[in-house]
Design an enzyme around this catalytic site. Sequence first.
Site, PDB file in Angstrom:
ATOM      1  CG  HIS A 290       3.263  15.059 -18.603  1.00  0.00           C
ATOM      2  ND1 HIS A 290       3.278  16.382 -18.208  1.00  0.00           N
ATOM      3  CD2 HIS A 290       1.964  14.716 -18.686  1.00  0.00           C
ATOM      4  CE1 HIS A 290       2.036  16.816 -18.053  1.00  0.00           C
ATOM      5  NE2 HIS A 290       1.220  15.819 -18.332  1.00  0.00           N
TER       6      HIS A 290
ATOM      7  CG  ASP B 119      -1.818   1.164   1.308  1.00  0.00           C
ATOM      8  OD1 ASP B 119      -1.425   2.187   1.904  1.00  0.00           O
ATOM      9  OD2 ASP B 119      -2.931   1.079   0.771  1.00  0.00           O
TER      10      ASP B 119
ATOM     11  CG  ASP C 137      -1.225  13.222 -18.253  1.00  0.00           C
ATOM     12  OD1 ASP C 137      -1.305  14.105 -17.376  1.00  0.00           O
ATOM     13  OD2 ASP C 137      -1.031  13.482 -19.454  1.00  0.00           O
TER      14      ASP C 137
ATOM     15  CD  GLU D  93       1.564  15.564 -21.953  1.00  0.00           C
ATOM     16  OE1 GLU D  93       0.507  14.986 -22.260  1.00  0.00           O
ATOM     17  OE2 GLU D  93       1.582  16.711 -21.453  1.00  0.00           O
ATOM     18  CD  GLU D  94       0.890  19.887 -20.369  1.00  0.00           C
ATOM     19  OE1 GLU D  94       0.129  19.970 -21.355  1.00  0.00           O
ATOM     20  OE2 GLU D  94       0.499  19.496 -19.248  1.00  0.00           O
TER      21      GLU D  94
ATOM     22  CG  ASP E 167      -1.774  18.320 -16.792  1.00  0.00           C
ATOM     23  OD1 ASP E 167      -1.063  17.334 -17.045  1.00  0.00           O
ATOM     24  OD2 ASP E 167      -2.237  19.083 -17.667  1.00  0.00           O
TER      25      ASP E 167
END
Length: 316
Positions: free
Chosen positions: A124, A42, A199, A170-171, A136
């Site tokens: 990312h 966990d 993500d 990634e963006e 994000d």
Amino acid sequence: MKLSVSGRATAAAAVAAVTLLAGGSIADAAPASRTPVAAAPDLPVANIKAHLTQLQSIATANGGNRAHGRAGYKASLDYVKARLDAAGFTTTVQQFTSSGRTGYNLIADWPGGDTNQVIMAGSHLDGVSAGPGINDNGSGSAAVLETALAVSRAGYHPAKHLRFAWWGAEELGMVGSRYYVRNLSSANRAKIKGYLNFDMIGSPNPGYFVYDDDPAIEKTFKDYFTGLGIATEPETEGDGRSDHASFKNVGIPVGGLFSGADYLKTAAQAAKWGGTAGRAFDRCYHSSCDTTANINDTALDRNGDAVAHAVWQLSS
């Protein structure tokens, strides 16, 4: 998660057939008879949140963001790398250029396991310039990091080789993960039997979405959530918008989790998962308010444990 959306055309049976013809999938790599898989530990959600606090502090100290080519991104990578190095991973920093700025991927290999059968988990690490990027994608990055650290704490010795990754840019269009995949030899691509992508897994008005690309990987996640009594839905909002696309596009089996971005939660979804119908899963998506206050602890905890579960199950 990258903004633009691309279409998708996939069917589970077709994916399975193509995967078999292409040289193997998760199910392919499993021996005919095996001992029971040890249960994954966990993951303490407090540990995952501590990583998010560090990423928030890094953003605050570096102009409020952790975007590609900015000091906050490199400081984020340095933080993750230091934790992995101390835990016994072999880390590699891969450098690339995008939009006139230097970007970095971080790859971490856990010693041991069959290097001809690699299971990867990644996320990312960059955010947008508008804010600190804690959901994000600090959320996915922190959960992958804590899973890697749990591997070390447990002294886990999987049958397959474990590799973790944190992608840059990634963006800007999955630049870092595409660079990584394109620079793999065909032989090394074939060794990757599954790539798991995480993500946005702590959205404040969360849903529980599972990638439906590879049937064996999808089943691993769905079975986990079934055990918790949580219904899931196929992930569609992020199709082609995150780093799994870089792997899927070259025939590598992919899967992952997502808790929703700027799509609105329906009444049926609110009845199933709680939260507020008619409101975005993440109202702070790509905004300055994507801070540590923009995290649902329950979603982060459940999804984080699902990351560890899949890593243990698929690498055994």
